[in-house]
Design a protein around this motif. Structure first.
Motif, PDB file in Angstrom:
ATOM      1  N   THR A 130     -61.489  88.152  26.388  1.00  0.00           N
ATOM      2  CA  THR A 130     -62.880  88.633  26.311  1.00  0.00           C
ATOM      3  C   THR A 130     -63.562  88.098  25.056  1.00  0.00           C
ATOM      4  O   THR A 130     -62.898  87.832  24.040  1.00  0.00           O
ATOM      5  N   SER A 131     -64.878  87.963  25.152  1.00  0.00           N
ATOM      6  CA  SER A 131     -65.619  87.544  23.952  1.00  0.00           C
ATOM      7  C   SER A 131     -66.177  88.765  23.214  1.00  0.00           C
ATOM      8  O   SER A 131     -66.778  88.639  22.150  1.00  0.00           O
ATOM      9  N   VAL A 132     -65.986  89.952  23.772  1.00  0.00           N
ATOM     10  CA  VAL A 132     -66.471  91.179  23.112  1.00  0.00           C
ATOM     11  C   VAL A 132     -65.473  91.589  22.024  1.00  0.00           C
ATOM     12  O   VAL A 132     -64.281  91.684  22.294  1.00  0.00           O
ATOM     13  N   PRO A 133     -65.936  91.821  20.799  1.00  0.00           N
ATOM     14  CA  PRO A 133     -65.015  92.288  19.755  1.00  0.00           C
ATOM     15  C   PRO A 133     -64.536  93.720  20.059  1.00  0.00           C
ATOM     16  O   PRO A 133     -65.352  94.613  20.252  1.00  0.00           O
ATOM     17  N   VAL A 134     -63.229  93.878  20.132  1.00  0.00           N
ATOM     18  CA  VAL A 134     -62.638  95.199  20.406  1.00  0.00           C
ATOM     19  C   VAL A 134     -61.646  95.497  19.291  1.00  0.00           C
ATOM     20  O   VAL A 134     -60.761  94.696  19.006  1.00  0.00           O
ATOM     21  N   GLU A 135     -61.809  96.682  18.676  1.00  0.00           N
ATOM     22  CA  GLU A 135     -60.904  97.070  17.593  1.00  0.00           C
ATOM     23  C   GLU A 135     -60.243  98.395  17.970  1.00  0.00           C
ATOM     24  O   GLU A 135     -60.913  99.298  18.496  1.00  0.00           O
ATOM     25  N   ARG A 136     -58.936  98.511  17.730  1.00  0.00           N
ATOM     26  CA  ARG A 136     -58.292  99.821  17.908  1.00  0.00           C
ATOM     27  C   ARG A 136     -58.647 100.642  16.679  1.00  0.00           C
ATOM     28  O   ARG A 136     -58.016 100.548  15.633  1.00  0.00           O
ATOM     29  N   ALA A 137     -59.673 101.478  16.832  1.00  0.00           N
ATOM     30  CA  ALA A 137     -60.278 102.113  15.661  1.00  0.00           C
ATOM     31  C   ALA A 137     -59.874 103.568  15.496  1.00  0.00           C
ATOM     32  O   ALA A 137     -60.213 104.194  14.498  1.00  0.00           O
ATOM     33  N   GLY A 138     -59.161 104.119  16.478  1.00  0.00           N
ATOM     34  CA  GLY A 138     -58.757 105.519  16.389  1.00  0.00           C
ATOM     35  C   GLY A 138     -57.574 105.785  17.293  1.00  0.00           C
ATOM     36  O   GLY A 138     -57.289 105.005  18.209  1.00  0.00           O
ATOM     37  N   LEU A 139     -56.884 106.901  17.007  1.00  0.00           N
ATOM     38  CA  LEU A 139     -55.661 107.224  17.750  1.00  0.00           C
ATOM     39  C   LEU A 139     -55.803 108.487  18.589  1.00  0.00           C
ATOM     40  O   LEU A 139     -54.951 108.755  19.434  1.00  0.00           O
ATOM     41  N   ASP A 140     -56.840 109.276  18.337  1.00  0.00           N
ATOM     42  CA  ASP A 140     -56.909 110.576  18.986  1.00  0.00           C
ATOM     43  C   ASP A 140     -58.356 110.962  19.264  1.00  0.00           C
ATOM     44  O   ASP A 140     -59.147 111.128  18.322  1.00  0.00           O
ATOM     45  N   GLY A 141     -58.672 111.112  20.538  1.00  0.00           N
ATOM     46  CA  GLY A 141     -60.034 111.487  20.920  1.00  0.00           C
ATOM     47  C   GLY A 141     -60.442 112.851  20.399  1.00  0.00           C
ATOM     48  O   GLY A 141     -61.625 113.177  20.362  1.00  0.00           O
ATOM     49  N   GLN A 142     -59.461 113.665  20.010  1.00  0.00           N
ATOM     50  CA  GLN A 142     -59.768 115.020  19.528  1.00  0.00           C
ATOM     51  C   GLN A 142     -60.240 115.017  18.086  1.00  0.00           C
ATOM     52  O   GLN A 142     -60.703 116.022  17.558  1.00  0.00           O
ATOM     53  N   SER A 143     -60.066 113.885  17.422  1.00  0.00           N
ATOM     54  CA  SER A 143     -60.438 113.793  16.010  1.00  0.00           C
ATOM     55  C   SER A 143     -60.834 112.339  15.734  1.00  0.00           C
ATOM     56  O   SER A 143     -59.995 111.512  15.392  1.00  0.00           O
ATOM     57  N   PHE A 178     -64.609  94.188  32.361  1.00  0.00           N
ATOM     58  CA  PHE A 178     -65.878  94.646  32.934  1.00  0.00           C
ATOM     59  C   PHE A 178     -66.933  94.959  31.869  1.00  0.00           C
ATOM     60  O   PHE A 178     -68.033  95.389  32.200  1.00  0.00           O
ATOM     61  N   TYR A 179     -66.602  94.758  30.590  1.00  0.00           N
ATOM     62  CA  TYR A 179     -67.616  94.987  29.554  1.00  0.00           C
ATOM     63  C   TYR A 179     -68.751  93.973  29.758  1.00  0.00           C
ATOM     64  O   TYR A 179     -68.509  92.760  29.765  1.00  0.00           O
ATOM     65  N   PRO A 180     -70.005  94.453  29.885  1.00  0.00           N
ATOM     66  CA  PRO A 180     -71.104  93.492  30.067  1.00  0.00           C
ATOM     67  C   PRO A 180     -71.459  92.773  28.756  1.00  0.00           C
ATOM     68  O   PRO A 180     -71.035  93.195  27.675  1.00  0.00           O
ATOM     69  N   GLN A 197     -66.106  98.516  37.430  1.00  0.00           N
ATOM     70  CA  GLN A 197     -67.319  97.688  37.405  1.00  0.00           C
ATOM     71  C   GLN A 197     -68.564  98.578  37.335  1.00  0.00           C
ATOM     72  O   GLN A 197     -69.459  98.377  36.503  1.00  0.00           O
ATOM     73  N   ARG A 198     -68.597  99.608  38.192  1.00  0.00           N
ATOM     74  CA  ARG A 198     -69.773 100.491  38.248  1.00  0.00           C
ATOM     75  C   ARG A 198     -69.965 101.249  36.944  1.00  0.00           C
ATOM     76  O   ARG A 198     -71.072 101.363  36.438  1.00  0.00           O
ATOM     77  N   VAL A 199     -68.870 101.787  36.414  1.00  0.00           N
ATOM     78  CA  VAL A 199     -69.003 102.654  35.247  1.00  0.00           C
ATOM     79  C   VAL A 199     -69.308 101.836  33.987  1.00  0.00           C
ATOM     80  O   VAL A 199     -69.988 102.311  33.071  1.00  0.00           O
TER      81      VAL A 199
END
Ligand code: SAM
Length: 205
Positions: free
Chosen positions: A78-91, A50-52, A27-29
Motif C-alpha cells: 500500500t502507498s498509505v502510511p500505516v503505523e502500529r500506534a496503539g495496543l489497546d482500543g480501551q486506552s 481497501f483504504y481509498p 470495500q463498502r465500509v
C-alpha cells in the motif's frame, strides 16, 4: 495471553477474516475513509487494500504482535502510511480530537470493555468525526439468538474472546454516537449465529 492466544488465535483470525465474502463488505465500509484514520483492532490488515486514496495516514491499534506480522505483505503493497500506534482500543494513546474517521471491522465483538473503547474512539475523533463499522452481533431472529447464547462460551474460547450476542447498534448509541447509515443483514456463506452483521456510519457529536 498464552500460547494459544498469542500464536494460534491470530492465525485463525487471519484466515477467517480473509475469506472472500468479507471483501465486498470491507470495500463498502472503507469507501468513506479520509484524512487521519484510526483503525481499532487492525488484526492482520485485511482492510489495507481497501483504504481509498483520500486517506492521509492510518494509526493501527492491535494487541496481537502476530497479527501485525501477518499484515506485512499488505503493508508493503500500500502507498498509505500505516503505523502500529496503539495496543489497546480501551486506552488509546492519542490526544483528544485528533482523527477524522475511525474504522472498526468485526472488532467490537472482541474488545473486553467495549463501552470504554467506544468512549475512547469518541474522545480521539474530531467533533463530527465518524466511525465506519461492520460488526457481527446479536441476531434479529429469536431462534438464532437462542443458538448464539448457547454457543457463545465456546466461541469466546476458540476465537480469543469473541462474543456472539453483543447488540452493535445499542452499544454505539449508548456510547453517544448517532447512527446515520445502517444496513443489517446475514453475511452470505456464514453461519447465521456468526453472520448477523451491522454495517454503517456513526457520527460522534
Ligand atoms: C475478529 S478480529 C478482526 C480483525 C480485523 N479488524 C479484521 O477485520 O480482519 C478481532 C480483532 O480485535 C483485536 N482486539 C482484541 N482485543 C482488542 C483490544 N483491547 N483493542 C483493540 N483490538 C483488540 C484482536 O486482536 C483481533 O485482531
Amino acid at each position: 495471553m498464552g500460547l494459544y492466544g498469542d500464536h494460534v488465535v491470530p492465525r485463525i483470525v487471519n484466515v477467517a477474516c480473509g475469506l472472500k465474502p468479507s471483501k465486498p463488505l470491507r470495500q463498502r465500509v472503507c469507501e468513506g475513509l479520509e484524512g487521519e484514520v484510526v483503525e481499532i483492532g487492525f488484526g492482520s490488515g485485511h482492510n489495507v487494500p481497501f483504504y481509498p486514496d483520500g486517506v492521509k495516514r492510518v494509526s493501527a491499534v492491535e494487541p496481537a504482535d502476530l497479527g501485525w506480522k501477518l499484515a506485512a505483505k499488505r503493508l508493503r503493497e500500500t502507498s498509505v502510511p500505516v503505523e502500529r500506534a496503539g495496543l489497546d482500543g480501551q486506552s488509546l494513546p492519542f490526544p483528544d480530537d485528533s482523527y477524522d474517521v475511525a474504522l472498526s471491522t468485526w472488532t467490537l465483538c472482541t474488545i473486553p470493555d467495549v463501552a470504554r473503547a467506544l468512549s475512547e474512539v469518541r474522545r480521539v475523533l474530531k467533533p463530527g468525526g465518524t466511525l465506519r463499522f461492520v460488526e457481527h452481533g446479536l441476531a434479529p431472529d429469536e431462534g438464532v439468538r437462542r443458538w448464539q447464547h448457547r454457543l457463545e462460551p465456546m466461541q469466546k474460547r476458540v476465537f480469543g474472546g469473541c462474543h456472539l450476542t453483543r447488540p452493535v447498534v445499542g452499544m454505539l448509541e449508548s456510547a453517544g454516537f448517532t447512527i446515520t447509515e445502517l444496513d443489517e443483514f446475514y453475511e452470505e456463506g456464514a453461519p447465521k449465529v456468526m453472520g448477523a452483521n451491522s454495517l454503517g456510519v456513526a457520527v460522534s457529536n
